[in-house]
Motif scaffolding. Structure first.
Motif, PDB file in Angstrom:
ATOM      1  N   LEU A   1      -7.320   1.699  -2.768  1.00  8.40           N
ATOM      2  CA  LEU A   1      -6.488   2.802  -3.239  1.00  8.40           C
ATOM      3  C   LEU A   1      -7.078   3.328  -4.528  1.00  8.40           C
ATOM      4  O   LEU A   1      -7.236   2.581  -5.494  1.00  8.40           O
ATOM      5  CB  LEU A   1      -5.050   2.343  -3.506  1.00  8.40           C
TER       6      LEU A   1
ATOM      7  N   TYR B   1      -8.000  -2.613   1.969  1.00  2.26           N
ATOM      8  CA  TYR B   1      -7.522  -1.302   1.511  1.00  2.26           C
ATOM      9  C   TYR B   1      -8.129  -1.035   0.143  1.00  2.26           C
ATOM     10  O   TYR B   1      -8.179  -1.922  -0.709  1.00  2.26           O
ATOM     11  CB  TYR B   1      -6.007  -1.303   1.340  1.00  2.26           C
TER      12      TYR B   1
ATOM     13  N   VAL C   1       0.845  -1.200   0.000  1.00  5.91           N
ATOM     14  CA  VAL C   1       0.000   0.000   0.000  1.00  5.91           C
ATOM     15  C   VAL C   1       0.883   1.254   0.000  1.00  5.91           C
ATOM     16  O   VAL C   1       0.673   2.186  -0.777  1.00  5.91           O
ATOM     17  CB  VAL C   1      -0.966   0.004   1.203  1.00  5.91           C
TER      18      VAL C   1
ATOM     19  N   THR D   1      -6.523   6.761   0.025  1.00 10.82           N
ATOM     20  CA  THR D   1      -6.583   5.465   0.696  1.00 10.82           C
ATOM     21  C   THR D   1      -7.842   5.383   1.546  1.00 10.82           C
ATOM     22  O   THR D   1      -8.078   6.247   2.382  1.00 10.82           O
ATOM     23  CB  THR D   1      -5.366   5.263   1.633  1.00 10.82           C
TER      24      THR D   1
ATOM     25  N   GLY E   1      -0.047   4.952  -0.910  1.00 11.86           N
ATOM     26  CA  GLY E   1      -1.140   5.020   0.047  1.00 11.86           C
ATOM     27  C   GLY E   1      -0.650   4.986   1.480  1.00 11.86           C
ATOM     28  O   GLY E   1       0.551   4.961   1.758  1.00 11.86           O
TER      29      GLY E   1
END
Length: 181
Positions: free
Chosen positions: A158, A156, A135, A167, A140
């Motif tokens: 993104l 998550y 990430v 994010t 992010g």
């Protein structure tokens, strides 16, 4: 539980709708990447298995992931080459008729660059130690470390618009953990 599911679906739809409205912008490279850790894996006392399968709870979580992401237009599914990650992505891949593509979790910087070259919507299934790191490599916010022993519900999202990354962190499936205030 219904409120949690509604919240997840709202953010998924909102993220997808936002990305769709941006697609018409000249030179825009829209991308939405969903990243999860594999679902619950089997841990047998006294037995060390470097490639364990999912538990029944893990199978149910993988099915729920397919339900949550099944109608948002996933274009690519990437998993590390471990049974637990493949089994986590498999229900969605079957639902969408997609092949899962392997990636090397030991080569995350190169994989992040590869992902940044793609457009569309992508699911990446990884591990507790690699998912937050990936990430961050994608621009992010990886947040706090994932609890290796008990945290399997982090999702998550993104949203990439050129160099700008938003994010969103959601939870999916059933968990024994209480929501934080």
């Amino acid at each position: 539980m219904r409120l949690r599911i509604f919240g997840i679906l709202f953010l998924l739809i909102a993220g997808s709708a936002w990305a769709a409205t941006q697609e018409g912008r000249a030179g825009s490279q829209q991308q939405v990447i969903y990243l999860v850790r594999h679902a619950e894996k089997r841990v047998d006392a006294g037995v060390e298995d470097k490639d364990p399968p999912l538990t029944d709870t893990g199978d149910a979580r993988a099915q729920h992931l397919a339900y949550v992401l099944g109608d948002i237009g996933i274009d690519h599914i990437y998993t590390s080459d471990y049974r637990r990650t493949r089994q986590t992505g498999e229900p969605l891949a079957k639902k969408l008729g997609l092949n899962m593509q392997p990636y090397d979790p030991r080569a995350l910087p190169a994989f992040a660059q590869q992902l940044q070259q793609l457009g569309g919507r992508i699911l990446v299934v990884g591990h507790s130690n690699t998912t937050p790191q990936l990430v961050e490599l994608l621009g992010g916010d990886g947040g706090a470390p994932i609890d290796e022993a008990s945290e399997y519900d982090r999702l998550y999202i993104l949203i990439r618009d050129g160099d700008r990354v938003t994010t969103l962190l959601q939870r999916f499936g059933s968990s024994g953990r209480r929501p934080q205030d």
